[in-house]
Design a protein around this motif. Structure first.
Motif, PDB file in Angstrom:
ATOM      1  N   MET A   1       0.846  -1.201   0.000  1.00  8.92           N
ATOM      2  CA  MET A   1       0.000   0.000   0.000  1.00  8.92           C
ATOM      3  C   MET A   1       0.880   1.249   0.000  1.00  8.92           C
ATOM      4  O   MET A   1       1.981   1.252   0.574  1.00  8.92           O
ATOM      5  N   LEU A   2       0.394   2.302  -0.602  1.00  5.72           N
ATOM      6  CA  LEU A   2       1.165   3.534  -0.721  1.00  5.72           C
ATOM      7  C   LEU A   2       0.459   4.673   0.002  1.00  5.72           C
ATOM      8  O   LEU A   2      -0.760   4.858  -0.142  1.00  5.72           O
ATOM      9  N   LYS A   3       1.245   5.436   0.787  1.00  3.41           N
ATOM     10  CA  LYS A   3       0.688   6.645   1.369  1.00  3.41           C
ATOM     11  C   LYS A   3       0.350   7.630   0.253  1.00  3.41           C
ATOM     12  O   LYS A   3       0.913   7.553  -0.840  1.00  3.41           O
ATOM     13  N   ILE A   4      -0.532   8.568   0.546  1.00  2.00           N
ATOM     14  CA  ILE A   4      -0.982   9.484  -0.491  1.00  2.00           C
ATOM     15  C   ILE A   4       0.176  10.275  -1.090  1.00  2.00           C
ATOM     16  O   ILE A   4       0.200  10.562  -2.290  1.00  2.00           O
ATOM     17  N   GLY A   5       1.178  10.609  -0.252  1.00  2.00           N
ATOM     18  CA  GLY A   5       2.329  11.352  -0.747  1.00  2.00           C
ATOM     19  C   GLY A   5       3.129  10.547  -1.744  1.00  2.00           C
ATOM     20  O   GLY A   5       3.553  11.066  -2.799  1.00  2.00           O
ATOM     21  N   ASP A   6       3.342   9.277  -1.427  1.00  2.00           N
ATOM     22  CA  ASP A   6       4.096   8.409  -2.340  1.00  2.00           C
ATOM     23  C   ASP A   6       3.308   8.163  -3.631  1.00  2.00           C
ATOM     24  O   ASP A   6       3.879   8.169  -4.732  1.00  2.00           O
ATOM     25  N   PHE A   7       1.997   7.979  -3.489  1.00  2.00           N
ATOM     26  CA  PHE A   7       1.164   7.761  -4.677  1.00  2.00           C
ATOM     27  C   PHE A   7       1.155   9.010  -5.555  1.00  2.00           C
ATOM     28  O   PHE A   7       1.168   8.922  -6.787  1.00  2.00           O
ATOM     29  N   SER A   8       1.186  10.161  -4.907  1.00  2.00           N
ATOM     30  CA  SER A   8       1.229  11.428  -5.639  1.00  2.00           C
ATOM     31  C   SER A   8       2.500  11.520  -6.486  1.00  2.00           C
ATOM     32  O   SER A   8       2.459  11.911  -7.655  1.00  2.00           O
ATOM     33  N   LYS A   9       3.633  11.159  -5.896  1.00  2.00           N
ATOM     34  CA  LYS A   9       4.906  11.230  -6.616  1.00  2.00           C
ATOM     35  C   LYS A   9       4.920  10.263  -7.794  1.00  2.00           C
ATOM     36  O   LYS A   9       5.369  10.592  -8.894  1.00  2.00           O
ATOM     37  N   LEU A  10       4.426   9.037  -7.552  1.00  3.88           N
ATOM     38  CA  LEU A  10       4.460   8.021  -8.596  1.00  3.88           C
ATOM     39  C   LEU A  10       3.478   8.324  -9.734  1.00  3.88           C
ATOM     40  O   LEU A  10       3.756   8.046 -10.897  1.00  3.88           O
ATOM     41  N   SER A  11       2.335   8.881  -9.384  1.00  4.60           N
ATOM     42  CA  SER A  11       1.311   9.155 -10.401  1.00  4.60           C
ATOM     43  C   SER A  11       1.467  10.534 -11.023  1.00  4.60           C
ATOM     44  O   SER A  11       0.852  10.822 -12.048  1.00  4.60           O
ATOM     45  N   ARG A  12       2.291  11.388 -10.376  1.00 10.12           N
ATOM     46  CA  ARG A  12       2.493  12.773 -10.812  1.00 10.12           C
ATOM     47  C   ARG A  12       1.184  13.553 -10.794  1.00 10.12           C
ATOM     48  O   ARG A  12       0.895  14.398 -11.648  1.00 10.12           O
ATOM     49  N   ILE A  13       0.377  13.256  -9.788  1.00 14.90           N
ATOM     50  CA  ILE A  13      -0.870  13.983  -9.528  1.00 14.90           C
ATOM     51  C   ILE A  13      -0.766  14.577  -8.135  1.00 14.90           C
ATOM     52  O   ILE A  13      -0.398  13.879  -7.174  1.00 14.90           O
ATOM     53  N   SER A  14      -1.063  15.849  -7.982  1.00 17.67           N
ATOM     54  CA  SER A  14      -0.900  16.508  -6.691  1.00 17.67           C
ATOM     55  C   SER A  14      -1.809  15.890  -5.636  1.00 17.67           C
ATOM     56  O   SER A  14      -2.866  15.322  -5.952  1.00 17.67           O
ATOM     57  N   ILE A  15      -1.383  16.026  -4.378  1.00 13.19           N
ATOM     58  CA  ILE A  15      -2.194  15.521  -3.266  1.00 13.19           C
ATOM     59  C   ILE A  15      -3.558  16.203  -3.255  1.00 13.19           C
ATOM     60  O   ILE A  15      -4.593  15.563  -3.012  1.00 13.19           O
ATOM     61  N   ARG A  16      -3.560  17.507  -3.513  1.00 11.43           N
ATOM     62  CA  ARG A  16      -4.835  18.251  -3.533  1.00 11.43           C
ATOM     63  C   ARG A  16      -5.782  17.663  -4.578  1.00 11.43           C
ATOM     64  O   ARG A  16      -6.970  17.475  -4.325  1.00 11.43           O
ATOM     65  N   MET A  17      -5.237  17.354  -5.749  1.00 11.00           N
ATOM     66  CA  MET A  17      -6.086  16.817  -6.810  1.00 11.00           C
ATOM     67  C   MET A  17      -6.532  15.400  -6.495  1.00 11.00           C
ATOM     68  O   MET A  17      -7.669  15.005  -6.809  1.00 11.00           O
ATOM     69  N   LEU A  18      -5.666  14.608  -5.871  1.00 11.94           N
ATOM     70  CA  LEU A  18      -6.071  13.260  -5.478  1.00 11.94           C
ATOM     71  C   LEU A  18      -7.248  13.317  -4.505  1.00 11.94           C
ATOM     72  O   LEU A  18      -8.178  12.504  -4.591  1.00 11.94           O
ATOM     73  N   ARG A  19      -7.206  14.253  -3.579  1.00 11.03           N
ATOM     74  CA  ARG A  19      -8.321  14.409  -2.642  1.00 11.03           C
ATOM     75  C   ARG A  19      -9.592  14.822  -3.376  1.00 11.03           C
ATOM     76  O   ARG A  19     -10.692  14.383  -3.025  1.00 11.03           O
ATOM     77  N   HIS A  20      -9.416  15.669  -4.401  1.00 11.95           N
ATOM     78  CA  HIS A  20     -10.572  16.086  -5.199  1.00 11.95           C
ATOM     79  C   HIS A  20     -11.142  14.897  -5.966  1.00 11.95           C
ATOM     80  O   HIS A  20     -12.366  14.720  -6.029  1.00 11.95           O
ATOM     81  N   TYR A  21     -10.279  14.069  -6.550  1.00 11.20           N
ATOM     82  CA  TYR A  21     -10.735  12.875  -7.246  1.00 11.20           C
ATOM     83  C   TYR A  21     -11.480  11.941  -6.299  1.00 11.20           C
ATOM     84  O   TYR A  21     -12.471  11.295  -6.687  1.00 11.20           O
ATOM     85  N   ASP A  22     -11.019  11.876  -5.065  1.00  4.32           N
ATOM     86  CA  ASP A  22     -11.682  11.050  -4.059  1.00  4.32           C
ATOM     87  C   ASP A  22     -13.099  11.567  -3.814  1.00  4.32           C
ATOM     88  O   ASP A  22     -14.068  10.799  -3.770  1.00  4.32           O
ATOM     89  N   GLU A  23     -13.228  12.888  -3.674  1.00  7.58           N
ATOM     90  CA  GLU A  23     -14.545  13.490  -3.426  1.00  7.58           C
ATOM     91  C   GLU A  23     -15.511  13.218  -4.575  1.00  7.58           C
ATOM     92  O   GLU A  23     -16.710  13.021  -4.366  1.00  7.58           O
ATOM     93  N   LEU A  24     -14.976  13.183  -5.806  1.00  6.78           N
ATOM     94  CA  LEU A  24     -15.808  12.952  -6.980  1.00  6.78           C
ATOM     95  C   LEU A  24     -16.070  11.481  -7.253  1.00  6.78           C
ATOM     96  O   LEU A  24     -16.894  11.133  -8.100  1.00  6.78           O
ATOM     97  N   GLY A  25     -15.343  10.605  -6.545  1.00  8.74           N
ATOM     98  CA  GLY A  25     -15.496   9.179  -6.770  1.00  8.74           C
ATOM     99  C   GLY A  25     -14.730   8.682  -7.977  1.00  8.74           C
ATOM    100  O   GLY A  25     -14.957   7.559  -8.434  1.00  8.74           O
ATOM    101  N   LEU A  26     -13.804   9.503  -8.495  1.00  9.93           N
ATOM    102  CA  LEU A  26     -13.001   9.089  -9.647  1.00  9.93           C
ATOM    103  C   LEU A  26     -11.906   8.109  -9.255  1.00  9.93           C
ATOM    104  O   LEU A  26     -11.668   7.119  -9.938  1.00  9.93           O
ATOM    105  N   LEU A  27     -11.220   8.438  -8.181  1.00  7.04           N
ATOM    106  CA  LEU A  27     -10.080   7.626  -7.750  1.00  7.04           C
ATOM    107  C   LEU A  27     -10.024   7.685  -6.222  1.00  7.04           C
ATOM    108  O   LEU A  27      -9.473   8.618  -5.647  1.00  7.04           O
ATOM    109  N   MET A  28     -10.609   6.685  -5.604  1.00  7.58           N
ATOM    110  CA  MET A  28     -10.711   6.676  -4.140  1.00  7.58           C
ATOM    111  C   MET A  28      -9.614   5.802  -3.537  1.00  7.58           C
ATOM    112  O   MET A  28      -9.202   4.804  -4.158  1.00  7.58           O
ATOM    113  N   PRO A  29      -9.111   6.159  -2.369  1.00  4.45           N
ATOM    114  CA  PRO A  29      -8.095   5.331  -1.707  1.00  4.45           C
ATOM    115  C   PRO A  29      -8.627   3.922  -1.466  1.00  4.45           C
ATOM    116  O   PRO A  29      -9.830   3.715  -1.300  1.00  4.45           O
TER     117      PRO A  29
END
Length: 272
Positions: A1-29
């Motif tokens: 499992m990857l912490k959000i920071g590590d996933f952010s680095k690997l996916s090149r998507i900001s933490i803020r945007m990952l949280r937004h994707y989570d809210e929209l149901g696009l990409l949830m942890p």
């Protein structure tokens, strides 16, 4: 499992945007620690993140991306989404090319003549309209009032209802400028249906694409405005496609002060 920071680095998507994707149901942890609130992602979610980034690069909005992800494994459905977007992008590119051409020709014209933008020319479509029309050969252009008098006299008993987008116009049917005996047609846009009179004809006019310039002031400016529209038509790879006409937004019927007239000079056009 990857912490959000590590996933952010690997996916090149900001933490803020990952949280937004989570809210929209696009990409949830995959999981959220109940005690710390930390978000954890799985390595197999990296391809999903890549798909989202790729679709964004193609111009899809997040709501559309959500729909696409539901059908991502269906090649036909995915192809349909991409084909629609391709058509949209092509239309946008055509519009961008048109605007670039307008800018280019305006800049070139200004470099030749600093007064070139005194009259701004636009391309638009005059929609279909139902009109009351009088067409006659009159002694000269300044005798156009004769036609309006005929229309008002012969339609007085009809109680014409002006259209919501009511305006009056005059069409000049002669091929070129004439000193006398000019073929002029006047039109007023009305709603309802009416019987023709001796000189007034009611008819439906088709939609027409026009290059036009609107100006305020006396009719003495018409020659200069005509030149401005003609230059625009030539510079932008259009050609004339019908009789020139003027729309009278403010005319002698509304004011006796020529400085208050508002006239739109219009030329039907089509691409060369």
């Amino acid at each position: 499992m990857l912490k959000i920071g590590d996933f952010s680095k690997l996916s090149r998507i900001s933490i803020r945007m990952l949280r937004h994707y989570d809210e929209l149901g696009l990409l949830m942890p995959k999981t959220i620690d109940n005690f710390t609130g930390y978000r954890y992602y799985a390595e197999d979610q990296l391809p999903v993140a890549s798909r989202i980034a790729s679709l964004k690069d193609m111009g899809f909005g997040l709501s559309a991306i959500g729909e696409i992800l539901k059908n991502y494994e269906d090649p036909q459905a995915l192809s349909e989404f991409l084909t629609v977007k391709q058509a949209e992008v092509q239309a946008d590119a055509e519009e961008a090319r048109r605007r670039l051409l307008l800018l280019d020709t305006a800049i070139k014209r200004l470099r030749k003549d600093e007064t070139a933008m005194t009259y701004n020319v636009t391309l638009k479509t005059l929609p279909e309209r139902y009109v009351a029309s009088v067409r006659k050969v009159i002694p000269s252009y300044d005798q156009e009032g004769m036609l309006w008098n005929i229309m008002m006299t012969e339609t007085a008993s009809l109680k014409l209802q002006p259209a919501d987008n009511c305006y009056s116009l005059a069409i000049f049917h002669d091929e070129g400028y004439k000193e006398n005996d000019v073929d002029v047609e006047i039109q007023g846009i009305v709603k309802g249906t009416y019987q023709n009179t001796e000189n007034v004809v009611f008819k439906t006019m088709p939609a027409v694409e026009i290059a036009s310039a609107t100006y305020k002031g006396s009719y003495e400016q018409l020659t200069a405005v005509n030149h401005a529209v003609a230059n625009w038509v030539n510079d932008n790879d259009y050609k004339f496609d019908g009789a020139m006409f003027c729309i009278y937004h403010v005319s002698p019927a509304q004011t006796q002060n020529p400085d208050e007239y508002v006239t739109e000079v219009c030329y039907p056009v089509k691409k060369k």
